[in-house]
Write an enzyme that holds these catalytic residues in place. Structure first.
Site, PDB file in Angstrom:
ATOM      1  N   ASP A   1       0.797  -1.226   0.000  1.00  0.00           N
ATOM      2  CA  ASP A   1       0.000   0.000   0.000  1.00  0.00           C
ATOM      3  C   ASP A   1       0.821   1.264   0.000  1.00  0.00           C
ATOM      4  O   ASP A   1       0.357   2.322   0.413  1.00  0.00           O
ATOM      5  CB  ASP A   1      -0.914  -0.024   1.226  1.00  0.00           C
ATOM      6  CG  ASP A   1      -0.139  -0.368   2.499  1.00  0.00           C
ATOM      7  OD1 ASP A   1       1.089  -0.114   2.519  1.00  0.00           O
ATOM      8  OD2 ASP A   1      -0.730  -0.883   3.448  1.00  0.00           O
TER       9      ASP A   1
ATOM     10  N   ARG B   1       3.090   7.795   9.508  1.00  0.00           N
ATOM     11  CA  ARG B   1       2.765   9.231   9.392  1.00  0.00           C
ATOM     12  C   ARG B   1       1.824   9.716  10.482  1.00  0.00           C
ATOM     13  O   ARG B   1       1.999  10.792  11.035  1.00  0.00           O
ATOM     14  CB  ARG B   1       2.098   9.478   8.040  1.00  0.00           C
ATOM     15  CG  ARG B   1       3.033   9.921   6.979  1.00  0.00           C
ATOM     16  CD  ARG B   1       2.311  10.299   5.701  1.00  0.00           C
ATOM     17  NE  ARG B   1       3.187  11.082   4.868  1.00  0.00           N
ATOM     18  CZ  ARG B   1       4.298  10.601   4.308  1.00  0.00           C
ATOM     19  NH1 ARG B   1       4.652   9.341   4.500  1.00  0.00           N
ATOM     20  NH2 ARG B   1       5.067  11.378   3.582  1.00  0.00           N
TER      21      ARG B   1
END
Ligand code: UD1
Ligand code: UDP
Length: 377
Positions: free
Chosen positions: A99, A208
């Protein structure tokens, strides 16, 4: 008649590790299929290190990495670069895993050129498009147009079928990362930190959504654990992202029994996982690999697309709040029986033959018969 061409795309550390065994498996069938390995170079040192562990080198390297790169800049440069590679090489099938932005761009570039795309590690889902960010978007988007979905688990396959994927395009293969970890573990190198008589607590974090305060909270929790358990050595391989390193260093640098290290290469990292009593991580791959060695994992996230480990008892979701991370880890470190209980659960992610299943299905899709392996259940 010319052989068909399979074009693999990698760009980050996990892309390389989880694609390596599949690339090598395709290379075993060189008489029937040509295999091209393309790197976007979204990562640099970490990608080279990961490919090197398998003796692989990219045939084409777009060398994209910039420090401080944004999602949009990697996406636009990777899409343009990969579009050109697909035009030049005219593959019959494009394959990529997972991904990452590289994988998303590989799929999108193939889609625009109307070349079939095979998605390795397909069907992982969380309920929120924002977590993990941007990975949840990337894999859902790839699910829309992949011609072959190689789902690591039954649950992942069911996710795809529920979204309307054609049943004959979905195969349960196991995770190719387990093939990789088993191959590396067979090399049998010695365990690190042999001079430390006590336990090793391993911490990795890079997601993140955990940048900044969540990472600081995790680091503070880890520091409290080391201060409380005098036999524990904390080992923290730092991701190359400067934002991640700064947060970890600000809390842990110079503290007793806290070891901040450069990311070990894959062979050494696998041995480090084996040496660990407990792992704290927000990494997807580490969540899957650690159970292969019976090492319990506390997942530093609020949701996971890998609930199988939680259900099997090898992993627990603990979020990133200092108190939650600290108390979950503390209760395990203080109770060797509880730690041992988690360690006994079995690995739900693969049996080491995922790459062979991908090869069988991909070659059959291209009209080539090759040996089949038993299904992964
Ligand atoms: C990327 C993936 C993430 C994956 C992670 C694995 C995306 C959007 N994110 O996140 O899904 O879990 O890789 O590690 O695809 N850097 C270096 N050298 C390297 C690698 C990175 O210096 O070898 C630094 C660079 O400054 C770079 C920054 O890290 O700009 C971020 O790299 P990037 O690939 O954009 O994001 P990751 O957080 O690594
Ligand atoms: N890994 C490694 N060295 C490290 C940390 C991780 O080789 O210092 C390996 C790990 O075994 C796993 C992969 O890198 O196979 C996971 O990469 P990462 O955590 O960067 O990405 P994610 O899996 O979260 O996408």
């Amino acid at each position: 008649m010319a052989r068909p061409t399979a074009l693999f795309v990698v760009g980050t550390r996990p892309d390389a590790i989880k694609s390596a065994a599949v690339v090598q498996e395709f290379q075993r069938f060189a008489g029937q299929i040509d295999t091209v390995l393309v790197s976007t170079g979204q990562h640099r040192e970490m990608l080279d290190q990961a490919l090197g562990a398998f003796g692989l080198e990219a045939d084409v390297d777009l060398g994209l990495m910039h420090h401080g790169q944004t999602l949009a800049s990697v996406t636009s440069r990777a899409l343009e670069g990969l579009d050109q590679v697909i035009a030049d090489r005219a593959p019959d099938l494009v394959l990529a895993q997972g991904d990452t932005t590289t994988t998303y761009c590989a799929g999108l570039a193939a889609f625009y050129r109307q070349v079939p795309f095979g998605h390795i590690e397909a069907g992982l889902r969380t309920p929120s498009i924002w977590s993990p960010f941007p990975e949840e978007f990337n894999r859902r988007a790839l699910g829309l147009f992949a011609r072959l979905h190689f789902a690591p688990t039954r649950l992942a396959a069911d996710n795809l079928l529920a979204e309307g994927a054609a049943p004959d395009s979905v195969m349960v293969t196991g995770n190719t990362g387990i093939d990789a970890v088993q191959a590396v573990a067979r090399q049998g190198h010695g365990l690190p930190y042999a001079d430390h008589p006590g336990r090793v607590l391993l911490l990795t974090t890079h997601r993140r959504e955990n940048w900044g305060e969540p990472q600081l909270e995790v680091a503070r929790a880890a520091l409290r654990l080391v201060e409380e358990f005098e036999d524990v050595l904390l080992v923290v391989p730092m991701h190359r992202n400067p934002a991640v390193r700064t947060a970890l260093q600000s809390v842990l640098e110079g503290k007793p029994r806290c070891t901040l290290v450069e990311p070990p290469d894959y062979v050494d990292f696998v041995q480090l996982m084996r040496r660990s009593a407990l792992i704290l991580t927000d990494s997807g791959g580490v969540q899957e690999e650690a159970p292969a060695f019976g090492v319990p994992v506390l997942v530093l996230r609020d949701t996971t697309e890998r609930p199988e480990g939680v259900e099997a008892g090898t992993a627990r979701l603990v979020g990133t709040k200092e108190e939650s991370v600290y108390s979950s880890a503390r209760s395990l470190l203080a109770d060797p029986a509880a730690l041992g209980h988690m360690a006994q659960a079995t690995n739900p992610y693969g049996d080491g033959m995922a790459s062979q299943r991908v090869r069988y299905a991909a070659l059959r899709f291209l009209g080539i018969e090759s040996p089949e392996v038993p299904p992964w259940v």
